[in-house]
Design a protein around this motif. Structure first.
Motif, PDB file in Angstrom:
ATOM      1  N   ALA A  77       0.852  -1.337  -0.030  1.00  0.00           N
ATOM      2  CA  ALA A  77       0.069   0.006  -0.016  1.00  0.00           C
ATOM      3  C   ALA A  77       0.787   1.108   0.080  1.00  0.00           C
ATOM      4  O   ALA A  77       1.993   1.138   0.773  1.00  0.00           O
ATOM      5  CB  ALA A  77      -1.022   0.209   1.091  1.00  0.00           C
ATOM      6  N   VAL A 137       1.817   4.873   1.323  1.00  0.00           N
ATOM      7  CA  VAL A 137       1.371   5.628   2.229  1.00  0.00           C
ATOM      8  C   VAL A 137       2.126   6.894   1.913  1.00  0.00           C
ATOM      9  O   VAL A 137       3.383   6.853   1.741  1.00  0.00           O
ATOM     10  CB  VAL A 137       2.066   4.906   3.723  1.00  0.00           C
ATOM     11  CG1 VAL A 137       1.939   6.044   4.821  1.00  0.00           C
ATOM     12  CG2 VAL A 137       1.408   3.527   3.964  1.00  0.00           C
ATOM     13  N   PHE A 191      -4.305  -0.732  -2.037  1.00  0.00           N
ATOM     14  CA  PHE A 191      -4.657   0.367  -1.520  1.00  0.00           C
ATOM     15  C   PHE A 191      -3.626   1.635  -1.106  1.00  0.00           C
ATOM     16  O   PHE A 191      -2.626   0.988  -0.860  1.00  0.00           O
ATOM     17  CB  PHE A 191      -5.278   0.258  -0.174  1.00  0.00           C
ATOM     18  CG  PHE A 191      -6.720  -0.485  -0.346  1.00  0.00           C
ATOM     19  CD1 PHE A 191      -7.803  -0.073  -0.821  1.00  0.00           C
ATOM     20  CD2 PHE A 191      -6.817  -1.907   0.021  1.00  0.00           C
ATOM     21  CE1 PHE A 191      -9.331  -0.678  -0.920  1.00  0.00           C
ATOM     22  CE2 PHE A 191      -8.002  -2.670  -0.109  1.00  0.00           C
ATOM     23  CZ  PHE A 191      -9.286  -1.990  -0.465  1.00  0.00           C
ATOM     24  N   GLN A 192      -3.988   2.548  -1.561  1.00  0.00           N
ATOM     25  CA  GLN A 192      -2.754   3.628  -1.671  1.00  0.00           C
ATOM     26  C   GLN A 192      -3.401   4.921  -0.814  1.00  0.00           C
ATOM     27  O   GLN A 192      -4.421   5.092  -0.511  1.00  0.00           O
ATOM     28  CB  GLN A 192      -2.612   4.262  -3.201  1.00  0.00           C
ATOM     29  CG  GLN A 192      -2.061   2.904  -3.846  1.00  0.00           C
ATOM     30  CD  GLN A 192      -1.854   3.446  -5.220  1.00  0.00           C
ATOM     31  OE1 GLN A 192      -1.312   4.522  -5.673  1.00  0.00           O
ATOM     32  NE2 GLN A 192      -2.107   2.302  -6.402  1.00  0.00           N
ATOM     33  N   VAL A 195      -2.832   5.409   2.304  1.00  0.00           N
ATOM     34  CA  VAL A 195      -3.497   4.929   3.580  1.00  0.00           C
ATOM     35  C   VAL A 195      -3.341   5.711   4.831  1.00  0.00           C
ATOM     36  O   VAL A 195      -2.188   6.414   5.081  1.00  0.00           O
ATOM     37  CB  VAL A 195      -2.821   3.415   3.604  1.00  0.00           C
ATOM     38  CG1 VAL A 195      -3.206   2.881   4.969  1.00  0.00           C
ATOM     39  CG2 VAL A 195      -3.163   2.508   2.567  1.00  0.00           C
ATOM     40  N   ARG A 220      -4.298   5.381   8.809  1.00  0.00           N
ATOM     41  CA  ARG A 220      -4.878   4.390   9.683  1.00  0.00           C
ATOM     42  C   ARG A 220      -4.397   4.708  11.044  1.00  0.00           C
ATOM     43  O   ARG A 220      -3.339   4.772  11.661  1.00  0.00           O
ATOM     44  CB  ARG A 220      -4.389   2.926   9.456  1.00  0.00           C
ATOM     45  CG  ARG A 220      -5.136   1.798  10.151  1.00  0.00           C
ATOM     46  CD  ARG A 220      -4.690   0.651   9.668  1.00  0.00           C
ATOM     47  NE  ARG A 220      -5.585  -0.581  10.017  1.00  0.00           N
ATOM     48  CZ  ARG A 220      -5.192  -1.903   9.649  1.00  0.00           C
ATOM     49  NH1 ARG A 220      -4.511  -2.031   8.969  1.00  0.00           N
ATOM     50  NH2 ARG A 220      -6.005  -2.882  10.153  1.00  0.00           N
ATOM     51  N   TYR A 226      -9.610   4.912   9.399  1.00  0.00           N
ATOM     52  CA  TYR A 226      -8.927   4.092   8.334  1.00  0.00           C
ATOM     53  C   TYR A 226      -9.452   4.660   6.984  1.00  0.00           C
ATOM     54  O   TYR A 226     -10.614   4.326   6.449  1.00  0.00           O
ATOM     55  CB  TYR A 226      -9.228   2.428   8.601  1.00  0.00           C
ATOM     56  CG  TYR A 226      -8.428   1.507   7.590  1.00  0.00           C
ATOM     57  CD1 TYR A 226      -7.232   1.884   6.612  1.00  0.00           C
ATOM     58  CD2 TYR A 226      -8.378   0.357   7.762  1.00  0.00           C
ATOM     59  CE1 TYR A 226      -6.616   1.054   6.035  1.00  0.00           C
ATOM     60  CE2 TYR A 226      -7.712  -0.608   7.257  1.00  0.00           C
ATOM     61  CZ  TYR A 226      -6.820  -0.293   6.231  1.00  0.00           C
ATOM     62  OH  TYR A 226      -5.947  -1.104   5.418  1.00  0.00           O
ATOM     63  N   ALA A 232      -8.483   5.056   2.552  1.00  0.00           N
ATOM     64  CA  ALA A 232      -7.348   4.542   1.590  1.00  0.00           C
ATOM     65  C   ALA A 232      -8.124   4.713   0.328  1.00  0.00           C
ATOM     66  O   ALA A 232      -9.447   4.777   0.351  1.00  0.00           O
ATOM     67  CB  ALA A 232      -6.868   3.190   1.690  1.00  0.00           C
TER      68      ALA A 232
END
Length: 512
Positions: free
Chosen positions: A2, A4, A60-61, A63, A65, A77, A79
């Motif tokens: 993912a 971040v 998923f990018q 992100v 959380r 959360y 994304a």
């Protein structure tokens, strides 16, 4: 892995409209309120520029959380992936257009009107980026109040009926969605959507949860026969309300099918696919047939949305790559084209104070620039080649024929109906005989501005869709691969006689 990003991009896109909405109460003067909201909407787009670094992949990018309520397992959360990124951009682009198209049309409670637009934008972005079920539900419900107010306060003569009907329909669906969310937490042990996507649930559990979620999403789309709230809401809503409703809110239902039903209940999705295909085809044919007989131009476009969204739900439940890609393109294209049409109807209403087609006959004699844009969006609406509508529609057609010759053939009259009703109204506007001489002016610079943006997208997506394919294809491939793997894993444990009817479908099954 993912992606971040060091800056909380998605959170900023949710928080900025809320801060701007709060700041409105310290601003005096309608003109300043409009300018401030427009500036905030443009700043929102600037803050979203890091999303252009979206990598062409299935992960998923961006992100974000954080633990929210650890005792209950709730997380903040966020994304995006290829399924949601286009909806985020569509939401961001819609806000400034709504501000511009309502610049002169909203004369009362201007501050509160723009407050609702900003809060609605924040909630919509939250829906498309939330990766926690409860967080998703909070945003899902949050958008209900400002949309209700847009219709109830700034709507037409029957705004109370339309707003209450919208509220009750969507609230009923939301209640069922909440039941499914609680069930997933009990059965799956988490509210995290990506983690739940890695679980395999039993067939009986999937059937029950699919029914609860599918009804909630079908109301939001809306699918036939749950569509009756939509024409009333569209007709009574102000122009900006209709634009948001058509461009963004309807997509939440189809997004829900893609984000929840296929990944979390794949076996149930497979079981109910024939029913969903039948209802989708019925929506296409019914929406087109009813639109063909409308005398109210806004109601015509509203019923056309029922048909166009039928193409989206059909593409989703074909379970092949072309169908799902076509559904995603149609979600984007419908937002662009139908949003543009509702903005144009708002511009006509400001001049004629009527939505009746017979009272705006021959409009093209006085507003040739208007007719150019109307003709362009009409061509895109029924999928004319070189427009964005063609890309999504031809993909759904290909997916339909890959699935079944019968399904593909049933789409043909739906496409012909969309051509018929758009040509019918276009001919009346362009060459109809006005009942009396008019003093209508053509498009103002402001109107040119909010119509040029969707017009450019009509050509860009229609002529160069490769960038959009690169963004959505990896996520679609992963969605379908995971769907197929988990569907087989569940159905292999279901006795053959359990699939014979609905009674067997709810029989206990082994949970992996």
């Amino acid at each position: 892995m993912a992606l971040v990003f060091p800056f909380p991009v998605l959170s900023s896109l949710i928080v900025l409209p809320l801060l701007a909405a709060a700041a409105l109460f310290f601003i005096k003067g309608d003109g300043l309120v409009r300018k401030f909201t427009l500036a905030a909407s443009l700043l929102e787009i600037v803050l979203a520029l890091p999303l252009t670094a979206f990598r062409m992949g299935a992960d998923f990018q961006f992100v974000e959380r954080l633990s929210w309520v650890p005792q209950w397992g709730l997380q903040y959360y966020l994304a995006v992936d290829g399924i949601s990124i286009l909806m985020v951009w569509l939401t961001l682009a819609t806000l400034p257009l709504c501000v511009l198209c309502s610049w002169t049309g909203i004369a009362k409670r201007t501050k509160e009107f723009h407050f609702c637009l900003l809060v609605m934008t924040s909630a919509c972005i939250g829906v498309f980026t939330a990766m926690d079920l409860v967080l998703f539900y909070v945003f899902w419900e949050a958008m209900l109040i400002p949309m209700y107010l847009l219709i109830a306060v700034w709507g037409g003569d029957q705004r109370r009926y339309a707003s209450i009907k919208f509220f009750l329909y969507t609230l009923a669906g939301s209640t069922l969605l909440l039941v499914a969310i609680v069930a997933f937490r009990i059965e799956g042990g988490t509210f995290s959507i990506p983690e739940l996507m890695q679980r395999t649930f039993g067939f009986r559990f999937q059937i029950l949860c699919f029914l609860a979620m599918a009804l909630a999403f079908a109301i939001k789309v809306p699918m036939f026969p749950f569509h009756t709230w939509l024409p009333a809401a569209h007709v009574q809503a102000p122009a900006a309300g209709s634009v948001i409703l058509a461009a963004i809110l309807l997509k939440m239902g189809t997004y829900g099918f893609l984000r929840f039903c296929l990944p979390l209940t794949p076996a149930a999705s497979e079981y109910f696919a024939p029913m969903m295909i039948v209802v989708s085809v019925a929506s296409i044919l019914y929406g087109g047939a009813v639109a063909l007989g409308q005398s109210d131009i806004k109601k015509l476009v509203a019923y056309s949305s029922v048909g166009h969204m039928g193409f989206v739900t059909l593409g989703i439940f074909l379970f092949n790559q072309r169908g799902v890609e076509g559904a995603l393109f149609q979600m984007l294209n419908h937002g662009v084209v139908t949003g543009g049409l509702f903005m144009m109807i708002g511009a006509v209403y400001e001049r004629s104070h009527s939505r009746e087609i017979k009272k705006i006959l021959g409009l093209g004699k006085y507003m040739p620039a208007f007719m150019f844009f109307w003709g362009l969006f009409s061509l895109a609406s029924f999928g004319f080649p070189a427009t964005n509508g063609f890309v999504g529609e031809i993909l759904v057609f290909v997916g339909a024929f890959q699935h079944s010759l019968l399904v593909g053939l049933l789409l043909v009259p739906g496409a012909l109906l969309s051509t018929a009703y758009m040509f019918r109204v276009g001919l009346k506007l362009a060459w109809g005989q006005p009942s009396a001489a008019k003093e209508w002016s053509d498009l103002s610079p402001r109107e040119w501005l909010f119509l040029v943006v969707p017009a450019v997208m009509v050509f860009y997506i229609g002529l160069a869709p490769s960038l959009f394919f690169q963004m959505i294809t990896p996520s679609v491939d992963k969605l379908l691969a995971d769907y197929d793997q988990r569907r087989v894993a569940v159905l292999d444990h279901v006795p053959a006689n359990a699939l014979a009817g609905l009674a067997g479908a709810v029989a206990p099954a082994t949970k992996n």
